[in-house]
Design an enzyme around this catalytic site. Structure first.
Site, PDB file in Angstrom:
ATOM      1  N   THR A  10     -15.340  22.050 -21.604  1.00  0.00           N
ATOM      2  CA  THR A  10     -14.720  21.389 -22.751  1.00  0.00           C
ATOM      3  C   THR A  10     -13.544  20.555 -22.259  1.00  0.00           C
ATOM      4  O   THR A  10     -13.190  20.601 -21.073  1.00  0.00           O
ATOM      5  CB  THR A  10     -14.150  22.432 -23.733  1.00  0.00           C
ATOM      6  OG1 THR A  10     -13.194  23.224 -23.013  1.00  0.00           O
ATOM      7  CG2 THR A  10     -15.236  23.301 -24.332  1.00  0.00           C
ATOM      8  N   CYS A  13     -10.035  22.157 -19.884  1.00  0.00           N
ATOM      9  CA  CYS A  13     -10.399  23.394 -19.172  1.00  0.00           C
ATOM     10  C   CYS A  13     -10.083  23.287 -17.682  1.00  0.00           C
ATOM     11  O   CYS A  13     -10.361  24.226 -16.933  1.00  0.00           O
ATOM     12  CB  CYS A  13     -11.870  23.747 -19.409  1.00  0.00           C
ATOM     13  SG  CYS A  13     -13.009  22.639 -18.572  1.00  0.00           S
ATOM     14  N   GLY A  14      -9.524  22.170 -17.234  1.00  0.00           N
ATOM     15  CA  GLY A  14      -9.094  22.081 -15.843  1.00  0.00           C
ATOM     16  C   GLY A  14      -9.974  21.234 -14.941  1.00  0.00           C
ATOM     17  O   GLY A  14      -9.879  21.316 -13.711  1.00  0.00           O
ATOM     18  N   SER A  16      -9.996  17.886 -14.360  1.00  0.00           N
ATOM     19  CA  SER A  16      -9.269  16.898 -13.540  1.00  0.00           C
ATOM     20  C   SER A  16      -8.428  17.603 -12.482  1.00  0.00           C
ATOM     21  O   SER A  16      -8.276  17.100 -11.365  1.00  0.00           O
ATOM     22  CB  SER A  16      -8.371  16.032 -14.426  1.00  0.00           C
ATOM     23  OG  SER A  16      -9.152  15.391 -15.398  1.00  0.00           O
ATOM     24  N   ASP A  86     -14.166  11.171 -12.167  1.00  0.00           N
ATOM     25  CA  ASP A  86     -13.703  11.919 -13.344  1.00  0.00           C
ATOM     26  C   ASP A  86     -14.080  11.162 -14.618  1.00  0.00           C
ATOM     27  O   ASP A  86     -14.382   9.970 -14.567  1.00  0.00           O
ATOM     28  CB  ASP A  86     -12.183  12.104 -13.265  1.00  0.00           C
ATOM     29  CG  ASP A  86     -11.702  13.244 -14.168  1.00  0.00           C
ATOM     30  OD1 ASP A  86     -12.539  14.064 -14.603  1.00  0.00           O
ATOM     31  OD2 ASP A  86     -10.487  13.326 -14.436  1.00  0.00           O
ATOM     32  N   GLU A  87     -14.051  11.881 -15.730  1.00  0.00           N
ATOM     33  CA  GLU A  87     -14.421  11.333 -17.055  1.00  0.00           C
ATOM     34  C   GLU A  87     -15.840  10.742 -16.986  1.00  0.00           C
ATOM     35  O   GLU A  87     -16.127   9.688 -17.562  1.00  0.00           O
ATOM     36  CB  GLU A  87     -13.412  10.272 -17.531  1.00  0.00           C
ATOM     37  CG  GLU A  87     -11.961  10.716 -17.529  1.00  0.00           C
ATOM     38  CD  GLU A  87     -11.610  11.803 -18.544  1.00  0.00           C
ATOM     39  OE1 GLU A  87     -12.471  12.140 -19.389  1.00  0.00           O
ATOM     40  OE2 GLU A  87     -10.493  12.327 -18.472  1.00  0.00           O
ATOM     41  N   GLN A  89     -18.446  11.577 -18.391  1.00  0.00           N
ATOM     42  CA  GLN A  89     -19.190  11.480 -19.666  1.00  0.00           C
ATOM     43  C   GLN A  89     -19.230  10.048 -20.177  1.00  0.00           C
ATOM     44  O   GLN A  89     -20.141   9.675 -20.913  1.00  0.00           O
ATOM     45  CB  GLN A  89     -18.577  12.411 -20.731  1.00  0.00           C
ATOM     46  CG  GLN A  89     -17.234  11.988 -21.313  1.00  0.00           C
ATOM     47  CD  GLN A  89     -16.044  12.443 -20.490  1.00  0.00           C
ATOM     48  OE1 GLN A  89     -16.209  13.001 -19.425  1.00  0.00           O
ATOM     49  NE2 GLN A  89     -14.828  12.200 -20.981  1.00  0.00           N
TER      50      GLN A  89
HETATM   51  N1  LIG Z   1       2.192  24.288 -18.573  1.00  0.00           N
HETATM   52  C1  LIG Z   1       1.085  24.746 -18.012  1.00  0.00           C
HETATM   53  N2  LIG Z   1       1.100  25.841 -17.245  1.00  0.00           N
HETATM   54  C2  LIG Z   1      -0.023  26.310 -16.655  1.00  0.00           C
HETATM   55  N3  LIG Z   1      -1.222  25.721 -16.779  1.00  0.00           N
HETATM   56  C3  LIG Z   1      -1.285  24.648 -17.533  1.00  0.00           C
HETATM   57  C4  LIG Z   1      -0.169  24.088 -18.193  1.00  0.00           C
HETATM   58  N4  LIG Z   1      -0.578  22.990 -18.876  1.00  0.00           N
HETATM   59  C5  LIG Z   1      -1.899  22.880 -18.652  1.00  0.00           C
HETATM   60  N5  LIG Z   1      -2.329  23.878 -17.863  1.00  0.00           N
HETATM   61  C6  LIG Z   1      -3.686  24.144 -17.364  1.00  0.00           C
HETATM   62  O1  LIG Z   1      -4.319  22.906 -17.188  1.00  0.00           O
HETATM   63  C7  LIG Z   1      -5.586  22.916 -17.851  1.00  0.00           C
HETATM   64  C8  LIG Z   1      -5.935  21.498 -18.236  1.00  0.00           C
HETATM   65  O2  LIG Z   1      -6.161  20.802 -17.039  1.00  0.00           O
HETATM   66  P1  LIG Z   1      -6.822  19.367 -16.979  1.00  0.00           P
HETATM   67  O3  LIG Z   1      -7.257  19.208 -15.558  1.00  0.00           O
HETATM   68  O4  LIG Z   1      -5.889  18.352 -17.529  1.00  0.00           O
HETATM   69  O5  LIG Z   1      -8.074  19.579 -17.959  1.00  0.00           O
HETATM   70  P2  LIG Z   1      -9.372  18.698 -18.221  1.00  0.00           P
HETATM   71  O6  LIG Z   1      -9.463  17.633 -17.176  1.00  0.00           O
HETATM   72  O7  LIG Z   1     -10.521  19.674 -18.166  1.00  0.00           O
HETATM   73  O8  LIG Z   1      -9.203  18.154 -19.609  1.00  0.00           O
HETATM   74  C9  LIG Z   1      -5.394  23.882 -19.012  1.00  0.00           C
HETATM   75  O9  LIG Z   1      -6.602  24.494 -19.421  1.00  0.00           O
HETATM   76  C10 LIG Z   1      -4.497  24.938 -18.374  1.00  0.00           C
HETATM   77  O10 LIG Z   1      -5.277  25.877 -17.653  1.00  0.00           O
HETATM   78  C1  LIG Z   2     -14.742  15.213 -27.593  1.00  0.00           C
HETATM   79  C2  LIG Z   2     -14.519  13.775 -27.299  1.00  0.00           C
HETATM   80  C3  LIG Z   2     -13.579  13.387 -26.364  1.00  0.00           C
HETATM   81  N1  LIG Z   2     -13.365  12.077 -26.112  1.00  0.00           N
HETATM   82  C4  LIG Z   2     -12.370  11.690 -25.133  1.00  0.00           C
HETATM   83  C5  LIG Z   2     -10.988  12.278 -25.321  1.00  0.00           C
HETATM   84  C6  LIG Z   2     -10.419  12.252 -23.912  1.00  0.00           C
HETATM   85  O1  LIG Z   2      -9.858  10.962 -23.686  1.00  0.00           O
HETATM   86  C7  LIG Z   2     -11.660  12.453 -23.033  1.00  0.00           C
HETATM   87  C8  LIG Z   2     -11.792  13.843 -22.476  1.00  0.00           C
HETATM   88  O2  LIG Z   2     -10.795  14.042 -21.514  1.00  0.00           O
HETATM   89  P1  LIG Z   2     -10.461  15.472 -20.870  1.00  0.00           P
HETATM   90  O3  LIG Z   2      -9.803  15.110 -19.580  1.00  0.00           O
HETATM   91  O4  LIG Z   2     -11.744  16.215 -20.673  1.00  0.00           O
HETATM   92  O5  LIG Z   2      -9.548  16.174 -21.805  1.00  0.00           O
HETATM   93  O6  LIG Z   2     -12.790  12.169 -23.865  1.00  0.00           O
HETATM   94  C9  LIG Z   2     -14.123  11.117 -26.750  1.00  0.00           C
HETATM   95  O7  LIG Z   2     -13.957   9.922 -26.496  1.00  0.00           O
HETATM   96  N2  LIG Z   2     -15.065  11.483 -27.665  1.00  0.00           N
HETATM   97  C10 LIG Z   2     -15.284  12.771 -27.968  1.00  0.00           C
HETATM   98  O8  LIG Z   2     -16.143  13.056 -28.830  1.00  0.00           O
END
Ligand SMILES: Nc1ncnc2c1ncn2[C@@H]1O[C@H](COP(=O)(O)OP(=O)(O)O)[C@@H](O)[C@H]1O
Ligand SMILES: Cc1cn([C@H]2C[C@H](O)[C@@H](COP(=O)(O)O)O2)c(=O)[nH]c1=O
EC number: 2.7.1.21
Length: 220
Positions: A10, A13-14, A16, A86-87, A89
């Site tokens: 989702t 979830c980490g 990136s 990354d990204e 999708q």
């Molecule tokens: N202040 C914080 N302290 C510890 N972990 C954090 C903090 N802020 C975010 N995170 C961790 O970073 C994750 C989000 O990482 P990110 O790589 O940006 O996610 P994604 O790319 O999947 O959207 C969160 O699920 C959490 O585990």
């Molecule tokens: C569910 C959903 C997400 N998006 C966009 C929103 C964010 O810019 C990215 C996801 O980034 P993340 O690093 O995984 O948090 O996707 C979208 O455009 N449409 C959607 O339905």
């Protein structure tokens, strides 16, 4: 054997963070990667994590040809030991085919990161193609959680604080946003189906209608 790996989960979830860790560990051992992203929240040519880490990346727009880019880079004397994207999708199915070709013909590992489904629970075309082509699909181990404590498996979009199920597939945004902007929240399937975001659940808990007194129980 080089692989095309799809790291999926989702939002928040980490993914990136893991992309940046893979990049760090490999470059620390003298390997050189090509890093791509598209529509990162931090802006064009960025790959950023909510933990505050960010690196430069090559922006892969709609017409971008990954295979031609890597071949051009190598032909010009550049080095590439692996590819991170990354990204993913947001990529087109054709661009995912190009990533697979980089693995098969150029023998480079390709690590792609992205969410699988959109706010309507429908597959993004790029993610669908990755599921079809990847050697491995890895679900991230650090689980994002729904407000109820269950594992979050779905992404909800909120507009004006309310969950919506119609709109453009792509709207760049973030979780934990003020109600005034388009935002996202990760939910378990049960609460996504019921459109019960954390705000809606709080409002329902405060409402006198939530737990109706059952007259049968009262008489018992
Ligand atoms: N202040 C914080 N302290 C510890 N972990 C954090 C903090 N802020 C975010 N995170 C961790 O970073 C994750 C989000 O990482 P990110 O790589 O940006 O996610 P994604 O790319 O999947 O959207 C969160 O699920 C959490 O585990
Ligand atoms: C569910 C959903 C997400 N998006 C966009 C929103 C964010 O810019 C990215 C996801 O980034 P993340 O690093 O995984 O948090 O996707 C979208 O455009 N449409 C959607 O339905």
């Amino acid at each position: 054997m080089p692989e095309l790996v799809f790291f999926s989960g989702t939002m928040d979830c980490g993914k990136s963070t893991l992309a940046l860790q893979i990049e760090h560990n490999r470059s620390a051992r003298g390997l050189q990667g090509l890093i791509f992203s598209r529509n990162d929240r931090a802006g064009e040519g960025r790959l950023s994590s909510r933990l505050g880490l960010v690196t430069e990346s090559i922006e892969a727009g709609e017409g971008f040809d990954f295979y031609a880019h890597v071949v051009g880079h190598l032909s010009a004397g550049g080095r590439a030991d692996y590819v991170i994207c990354d990204e993913a999708q947001f990529l087109t199915p054709e661009q995912i085919d190009q990533l697979a070709r980089i693995v098969d013909d150029l023998e480079l590992d390709v690590f792609a990161f992205g969410i699988t489904t959109d706010f309507r629970t429908k597959l993004f075309p790029g993610s669908q193609r990755l599921v079809e082509l990847a050697d491995r699909v890895e679900v991230l181990q650090v689980e994002a959680l729904c407000w109820c404590g269950a594992r979050a498996t779905h992404n909800a979009r909120t507009v004006g604080g309310r969950m919506v199920v119609e709109g453009e597939q792509v709207v760049v945004g973030d979780v934990n946003q003020p109600e005034t902007v388009v935002g996202y929240e990760v939910l378990c399937r049960r609460h996504h189906r019921r459109r019960l975001t954390s705000a809606a659940a709080r409002a329902a808990a405060l409402s006198p209608d939530v737990l109706p007194v059952d007259p049968v129980d009262q008489d018992a």
